[in-house]
Design a protein around this motif. Structure first.
Motif, PDB file in Angstrom:
ATOM      1  N   LEU A 292      20.737   5.133  57.014  1.00 45.21           N
ATOM      2  CA  LEU A 292      20.763   6.025  58.012  1.00 45.21           C
ATOM      3  C   LEU A 292      20.154   5.215  59.577  1.00 45.21           C
ATOM      4  O   LEU A 292      20.330   5.091  60.254  1.00 45.21           O
ATOM      5  CB  LEU A 292      20.064   7.290  58.287  1.00 45.21           C
ATOM      6  CG  LEU A 292      20.721   8.533  57.588  1.00 45.21           C
ATOM      7  CD1 LEU A 292      19.210  10.280  57.546  1.00 45.21           C
ATOM      8  CD2 LEU A 292      21.560   8.588  57.923  1.00 45.21           C
TER       9      LEU A 292
ATOM     10  N   THR B  25      12.807  15.443  57.140  1.00 41.68           N
ATOM     11  CA  THR B  25      13.241  16.136  56.103  1.00 41.68           C
ATOM     12  C   THR B  25      13.105  17.571  55.297  1.00 41.68           C
ATOM     13  O   THR B  25      12.235  18.240  56.489  1.00 41.68           O
ATOM     14  CB  THR B  25      11.939  15.279  55.272  1.00 41.68           C
ATOM     15  OG1 THR B  25      10.689  16.054  55.633  1.00 41.68           O
ATOM     16  CG2 THR B  25      11.935  13.723  54.632  1.00 41.68           C
TER      17      THR B  25
ATOM     18  N   ILE C 248      17.387  15.363  55.361  1.00 42.12           N
ATOM     19  CA  ILE C 248      16.827  14.984  54.196  1.00 42.12           C
ATOM     20  C   ILE C 248      16.459  15.905  53.406  1.00 42.12           C
ATOM     21  O   ILE C 248      15.372  16.028  53.751  1.00 42.12           O
ATOM     22  CB  ILE C 248      15.884  13.520  54.270  1.00 42.12           C
ATOM     23  CG1 ILE C 248      16.766  12.744  55.194  1.00 42.12           C
ATOM     24  CG2 ILE C 248      15.744  13.052  53.118  1.00 42.12           C
ATOM     25  CD1 ILE C 248      16.024  10.957  55.470  1.00 42.12           C
TER      26      ILE C 248
ATOM     27  N   GLN D  89      16.985  13.984  47.700  1.00 45.20           N
ATOM     28  CA  GLN D  89      16.867  12.686  47.681  1.00 45.20           C
ATOM     29  C   GLN D  89      15.654  11.870  47.946  1.00 45.20           C
ATOM     30  O   GLN D  89      14.806  12.591  48.011  1.00 45.20           O
ATOM     31  CB  GLN D  89      17.829  12.164  49.628  1.00 45.20           C
ATOM     32  CG  GLN D  89      19.127  12.878  49.459  1.00 45.20           C
ATOM     33  CD  GLN D  89      19.519  12.726  50.561  1.00 45.20           C
ATOM     34  OE1 GLN D  89      19.811  13.873  51.277  1.00 45.20           O
ATOM     35  NE2 GLN D  89      20.418  12.311  51.085  1.00 45.20           N
TER      36      GLN D  89
ATOM     37  N   PHE E 144      13.026  10.324  50.735  1.00 44.51           N
ATOM     38  CA  PHE E 144      13.877  10.193  51.422  1.00 44.51           C
ATOM     39  C   PHE E 144      13.285   8.752  52.473  1.00 44.51           C
ATOM     40  O   PHE E 144      14.434   8.598  54.062  1.00 44.51           O
ATOM     41  CB  PHE E 144      12.816  11.654  52.467  1.00 44.51           C
ATOM     42  CG  PHE E 144      11.023  10.498  52.822  1.00 44.51           C
ATOM     43  CD1 PHE E 144      10.534   9.496  53.728  1.00 44.51           C
ATOM     44  CD2 PHE E 144      10.309  11.232  51.925  1.00 44.51           C
ATOM     45  CE1 PHE E 144       9.560   9.919  54.144  1.00 44.51           C
ATOM     46  CE2 PHE E 144       9.085  10.661  51.734  1.00 44.51           C
ATOM     47  CZ  PHE E 144       8.502   9.845  53.228  1.00 44.51           C
TER      48      PHE E 144
ATOM     49  N   ILE F 291      15.332  12.400  62.501  1.00 44.49           N
ATOM     50  CA  ILE F 291      16.092  12.491  61.259  1.00 44.49           C
ATOM     51  C   ILE F 291      15.160  13.314  60.373  1.00 44.49           C
ATOM     52  O   ILE F 291      13.735  13.491  60.177  1.00 44.49           O
ATOM     53  CB  ILE F 291      15.788  11.211  60.841  1.00 44.49           C
ATOM     54  CG1 ILE F 291      16.862   9.854  60.978  1.00 44.49           C
ATOM     55  CG2 ILE F 291      15.879  11.239  59.261  1.00 44.49           C
ATOM     56  CD1 ILE F 291      16.358   8.608  60.629  1.00 44.49           C
TER      57      ILE F 291
ATOM     58  N   THR G 122       8.719   3.684  56.157  1.00 43.95           N
ATOM     59  CA  THR G 122      10.201   3.758  56.715  1.00 43.95           C
ATOM     60  C   THR G 122       9.913   3.198  58.256  1.00 43.95           C
ATOM     61  O   THR G 122      11.352   3.313  58.866  1.00 43.95           O
ATOM     62  CB  THR G 122      10.173   5.355  57.224  1.00 43.95           C
ATOM     63  OG1 THR G 122       9.271   6.084  57.389  1.00 43.95           O
ATOM     64  CG2 THR G 122      10.473   5.652  55.330  1.00 43.95           C
TER      65      THR G 122
ATOM     66  N   ALA H  42      16.591   6.936  51.856  1.00 44.19           N
ATOM     67  CA  ALA H  42      17.505   7.986  52.903  1.00 44.19           C
ATOM     68  C   ALA H  42      17.775   7.765  54.853  1.00 44.19           C
ATOM     69  O   ALA H  42      18.498   7.254  55.336  1.00 44.19           O
ATOM     70  CB  ALA H  42      17.346   9.346  52.822  1.00 44.19           C
ATOM     71  N   VAL H  43      16.243   6.881  54.081  1.00 41.51           N
ATOM     72  CA  VAL H  43      15.776   7.085  56.280  1.00 41.51           C
ATOM     73  C   VAL H  43      16.379   5.603  56.776  1.00 41.51           C
ATOM     74  O   VAL H  43      16.923   4.493  57.128  1.00 41.51           O
ATOM     75  CB  VAL H  43      14.488   6.705  56.262  1.00 41.51           C
ATOM     76  CG1 VAL H  43      13.720   5.930  57.651  1.00 41.51           C
ATOM     77  CG2 VAL H  43      14.432   8.169  56.388  1.00 41.51           C
TER      78      VAL H  43
ATOM     79  N   TYR I 253      14.752  16.440  50.535  1.00 35.04           N
ATOM     80  CA  TYR I 253      13.852  15.643  50.079  1.00 35.04           C
ATOM     81  C   TYR I 253      13.645  15.993  48.295  1.00 35.04           C
ATOM     82  O   TYR I 253      13.649  14.603  47.598  1.00 35.04           O
ATOM     83  CB  TYR I 253      12.859  15.979  50.130  1.00 35.04           C
ATOM     84  CG  TYR I 253      11.864  16.897  50.756  1.00 35.04           C
ATOM     85  CD1 TYR I 253      11.258  17.711  49.398  1.00 35.04           C
ATOM     86  CD2 TYR I 253      11.741  18.270  51.089  1.00 35.04           C
ATOM     87  CE1 TYR I 253      10.358  19.352  49.498  1.00 35.04           C
ATOM     88  CE2 TYR I 253      11.194  19.153  51.542  1.00 35.04           C
ATOM     89  CZ  TYR I 253      10.335  19.541  50.575  1.00 35.04           C
ATOM     90  OH  TYR I 253       9.591  21.025  50.206  1.00 35.04           O
TER      91      TYR I 253
ATOM     92  N   HIS J  11      19.902  14.020  61.135  1.00 35.08           N
ATOM     93  CA  HIS J  11      20.262  13.908  60.345  1.00 35.08           C
ATOM     94  C   HIS J  11      18.931  14.377  59.653  1.00 35.08           C
ATOM     95  O   HIS J  11      18.085  14.279  59.068  1.00 35.08           O
ATOM     96  CB  HIS J  11      19.657  12.570  60.285  1.00 35.08           C
ATOM     97  CG  HIS J  11      20.801  11.614  61.007  1.00 35.08           C
ATOM     98  ND1 HIS J  11      21.927  11.954  60.168  1.00 35.08           N
ATOM     99  CD2 HIS J  11      20.350  10.616  61.793  1.00 35.08           C
ATOM    100  CE1 HIS J  11      22.847  10.570  61.710  1.00 35.08           C
ATOM    101  NE2 HIS J  11      21.557  10.558  62.200  1.00 35.08           N
TER     102      HIS J  11
END
Length: 326
Positions: free
Chosen positions: A204, A171, A190, A195, A197, A169, A228, A200-201, A192, A188
Motif C-alpha cells: 500500500l 488491521t 487489511i 493477508q 499485514f 491503514i 512496517t 500488505a502495508v 489480517y 485501507h
C-alpha cells in the motif's frame, strides 16, 4: 448498600464476583460518586489475569466511570451535589455502583455532551489524543497504521488521525468490522486473517512503510509493526493481547523509534489530564461514534469474555442500574 464486582483471584472472567458492601462517608478531599456507567478496558483484563498486578487481593478492577456527585467530604471545593462528572486513572476500583474518590481526579462533564456518550470512551479518547498529538505528533500527509481498527480505541484513532489529515491503514478481523472502521474514515482495511499485514502495508505504501504504527497486539506482532515503519518512523506499543512481547533485537530499531507510552501515567499530571479530556470532548462535538455496548454490572464476566474474544466493536460500558442482559 454499594454493589461491587470483586476480583477474588487471578484468572478468567469467572473470578469476577458480585458483592455488596457498606461504603463509608467520603474522607477529606473526597467526593462520593453515584456511578451510572463504568468503562471496560483492556487494562482491566490485564489486572484480572495478573499481567499488571493489583496492589492487594481480593481487589476491585476498573479505571474509569461517569456519574453524579452524591456527597462531598471536607475540604472539597469546585464540586457540588448533582454535578455530572467523569474520571479515569489509578487507583483501580471503578467496578462499583458508588465510589469515594479524590476530587482531583474528577472532570466535570460539559452540558452539551450526554454522559452515555462519554461512558466507556473517556480513557480511550484521552489515549487517542496522547498517541496521535503527543507521541506521534501526526501531521497532514502522514500515513498511520492502526491495529484492531474497529475496536473501541481503534475507531477513535482512525477518526482522529483523519481529523489530523493522515492516511489510515487498519488491521481488521472481519468484513463487518472493516465496514465499521470505514465509517470512521479508514482508508485501507487489511483483513489480517487473510493477508499478511506487513506485506500488505508495504504494498500500500509502495515499499516506503508508514510514518507511525500503533500496536496494541504485542507478541510477535510488534516486530512486524516495527518493520512496517519507514526509516525514522515511530512505533508505539500500547498493549499485548496476543501475549508477552519477546526480547527485542536492537537491530530492529536501526533508524526507527519505539515508544511504550502509558496513558495512565500521563494523566497523573493534572494539566495533561484536563488537556486530554477536553481535547476528547472537542472531538466528540465534531464526530459521531457508535454507542457503547452496554452490559449490566452483574454481567461484568460476560463483558470481559466478549472483549477478549473480539465479539465487540467500539466502547464497552457496565450499567449500574441493571437492564436487559446482553
Amino acid at each position: 448498600m454499594t454493589r461491587i464486582i470483586e476480583l477474588s483471584q487471578i484468572g478468567g472472567p469467572e473470578c469476577l464476583q458480585e458483592r455488596v458492601i457498606n461504603l463509608p462517608a467520603p474522607a477529606a478531599g473526597e467526593v462520593r460518586i453515584d456511578q451510572s456507567r463504568i468503562g471496560v478496558n483492556f487494562v482491566d483484563i490485564y489486572h484480572r489475569t495478573g499481567l499488571y498486578p493489583l496492589p492487594k487481593m481480593p481487589g476491585i478492577i476498573g479505571v474509569e466511570a461517569v456519574g453524579t456527585v452524591a456527597e462531598t467530604g471536607p475540604d472539597v471545593t469546585g464540586f457540588a451535589i448533582g454535578d455530572k462528572v467523569a474520571y479515569a486513572g489509578f487507583p483501580a476500583g471503578s467496578y462499583v455502583s458508588e465510589r469515594n474518590i479524590s476530587a482531583r481526579q474528577l472532570i466535570k462533564l460539559p452540558d452539551d455532551l450526554p454522559p452515555n456518550q462519554i461512558a466507556g470512551s473517556f480513557l480511550r479518547g484521552m489515549t487517542a489524543y496522547f498517541l496521535l498529538e503527543q507521541i506521534g505528533r501526526v501531521t497532514p500527509g502522514q500515513t498511520v497504521l492502526i491495529h484492531a481498527a474497529a475496536g473501541g480505541l481503534g475507531q477513535i484513532l482512525v477518526r482522529w488521525a483523519k481529523h489530523l489529515g493522515a492516511t489510515t491503514i487498519g488491521t481488521i478481523g472481519s468484513p463487518d468490522k472493516a465496514q465499521a472502521a470505514r465509517l470512521q474514515g479508514l482508508d485501507h482495511a487489511i483483513l489480517y486473517r487473510e493477508q499478511d499485514f506487513e506485506t500488505a502495508v508495504m504494498d500500500l505504501t509502495s515499499g516506503r512503510g508508514v510514518d507511525y504504527a500503533i500496536d496494541g497486539i504485542g507478541g510477535d506482532n510488534l516486530i512486524k509493526s516495527l518493520r512496517t515503519t519507514k526509516p525514522f518512523g515511530i512505533t508505539a506499543t500500547i498493549g499485548q493481547i496476543a501475549g508477552d512481547i519477546p526480547p527485542l533485537d536492537l537491530r530492529h530499531l536501526t533508524n526507527r523509534f519505539l515508544a511504550r507510552p502509558s496513558i495512565l501515567a500521563y494523566v497523573t499530571d493534572t494539566e495533561h489530564y484536563h488537556r486530554a479530556a477536553h481535547a476528547w470532548f472537542n472531538i466528540l462535538r465534531l464526530y459521531d461514534f457508535p454507542a457503547a455496548t452496554e452490559y449490566p454490572l452483574s454481567k461484568a464476566t460476560r463483558a470481559h469474555a466478549d472483549l477478549e474474544a473480539g465479539r465487540t466493536s467500539g466502547a464497552i460500558a457496565l450499567l449500574t442500574q441493571d437492564g436487559t442482559p446482553k
